[in-house]
Design an enzyme around this catalytic site. Sequence first.
Site, mmCIF file in Angstrom:
data_model
loop_
_atom_site.group_PDB
_atom_site.id
_atom_site.type_symbol
_atom_site.label_atom_id
_atom_site.label_comp_id
_atom_site.label_asym_id
_atom_site.label_seq_id
_atom_site.Cartn_x
_atom_site.Cartn_y
_atom_site.Cartn_z
ATOM 1 N N THR A 126 40.703 40.983 36.357
ATOM 2 C CA THR A 126 40.173 42.189 35.728
ATOM 3 C C THR A 126 41.073 43.368 36.036
ATOM 4 O OG1 THR A 126 37.916 41.425 36.058
ATOM 5 C CG2 THR A 126 38.178 43.780 35.723
ATOM 6 N N ARG A 134 29.405 32.837 29.345
ATOM 7 C CA ARG A 134 29.072 33.736 30.461
ATOM 8 C C ARG A 134 29.758 35.110 30.305
ATOM 9 N NH1 ARG A 134 32.163 36.774 34.410
ATOM 10 N NH2 ARG A 134 30.770 37.227 36.116
ATOM 11 N N GLY A 145 30.316 38.908 32.304
ATOM 12 C CA GLY A 145 30.159 39.645 33.556
ATOM 13 C C GLY A 145 29.798 41.086 33.267
ATOM 14 N N ASP A 146 30.140 41.943 34.204
ATOM 15 C CA ASP A 146 29.804 43.364 34.107
ATOM 16 C C ASP A 146 30.775 44.147 33.221
ATOM 17 O OD1 ASP A 146 31.742 42.687 36.073
ATOM 18 O OD2 ASP A 146 31.661 44.736 36.829
ATOM 19 N N THR A 152 34.876 46.033 39.940
ATOM 20 C CA THR A 152 35.487 44.715 39.886
ATOM 21 C C THR A 152 34.768 43.818 40.888
ATOM 22 O OG1 THR A 152 37.586 43.507 39.969
ATOM 23 C CG2 THR A 152 37.329 45.304 41.538
ATOM 24 N N GLY A 153 34.923 42.520 40.701
ATOM 25 C CA GLY A 153 34.228 41.604 41.592
ATOM 26 C C GLY A 153 33.164 40.841 40.849
ATOM 27 N N GLY A 194 30.547 40.054 38.771
ATOM 28 C CA GLY A 194 29.872 40.863 37.772
ATOM 29 C C GLY A 194 28.358 40.790 37.796
#
Length: 346
Positions: free
Chosen positions: A201, A229, A231-232, A252-253, A255
Amino acid sequence: MFNRRKFLQSSLLSSIGLTLGKKIFANERPYPVIKNNPIVISTWDAGLAANKDAWKILGSGGRALDAVEAGVMVTESEQSCCVGLGANPDRDGFVTLDASIMDENFNCGSVAFLERIKHPISVARRVMEKTPHVMLVGSGAQEFAVAEGFPLEEEKLSDDAEKNYKEWLKKSEYKPIINIENKKSSAFAPAKVNGEWNHDTIGMVAMDAQGNLSGSCTTSGMGFKMRGRLGDSPIIGAGLFVDNEVGAVTATGQGEDVIRICGSHTVIEFMRQGLSPEEACKKTVERIMKIKGEAAKQIQVAFIALNKKGQVGAYAIQKGFSYALKTNKEEKMVSAKSVLNGSDKW
Ligand code: SD4
């Protein structure tokens, strides 16, 4: 009916406009007067190169929105990187991309589960500017992109991604974990960039010379994720949020844990209450950790934030997160503080 006063007023206004227009032209000043010191920050090492392109715009008085789009496009173009089409695929072998962008007026756009398009961030911007919507996903997002003139790229994994995928297929274990700086052999670790492990990301936030804020975020998401899927990163308020009165934040990380607490929006609200960017990121990370309990030791989440005064800050759960910063005085990587510091890690 013809109104003489209105006519005089409007001719006066247009002649002022023309005079101003001429004056700007006569002075050959292509951009508005610089009022603030522009600044850009972005997540992880890839941020250094991305900031350089963002700076070509910010440094010459251009708009933060243009800068955050151009900046992350650099990372999206990297074939050996884990952002964009060169990234690790989902568990069925397809690369699916998510991106979001937000300007100084709460305009925002995002795309998710987008396949075979090189620059999801630019499609997100088109969603923002050319549709009445905020988010387009999957085949609909792809159709929109193609209609807007984005080329449909070949369906082919990059060499790194193909190697990683074959390795993953040997066990096909579904244990999605993100951004594991120290676990280079993990089946879920992102691909290598210049021999270094990198991340999937990039999030970027910037302030331009007019003092306006914008942000962008683009990702291939979690390597070998379930098909479909998200994420954020494409979710406004989770992976990205900009409030031009307060600041701009990206995450980041993992999500899922950012989405749970509307992470980037939460950081903004803490800054609105008067916390510094670093304090606001820390409080938000701590909130995630409180919810996760012991399980927080297994994940990484980090935020970077920029406030309206041009101050920046970041915080992570795990040690090892860094962000790239560029102003007219400096250009560097900054290590973020973290709640866990290595000994208590995994
Ligand atoms: C996601 N937050 O899809 C992204 C992943 C990420 O570095 O940030 N990776 O959950």
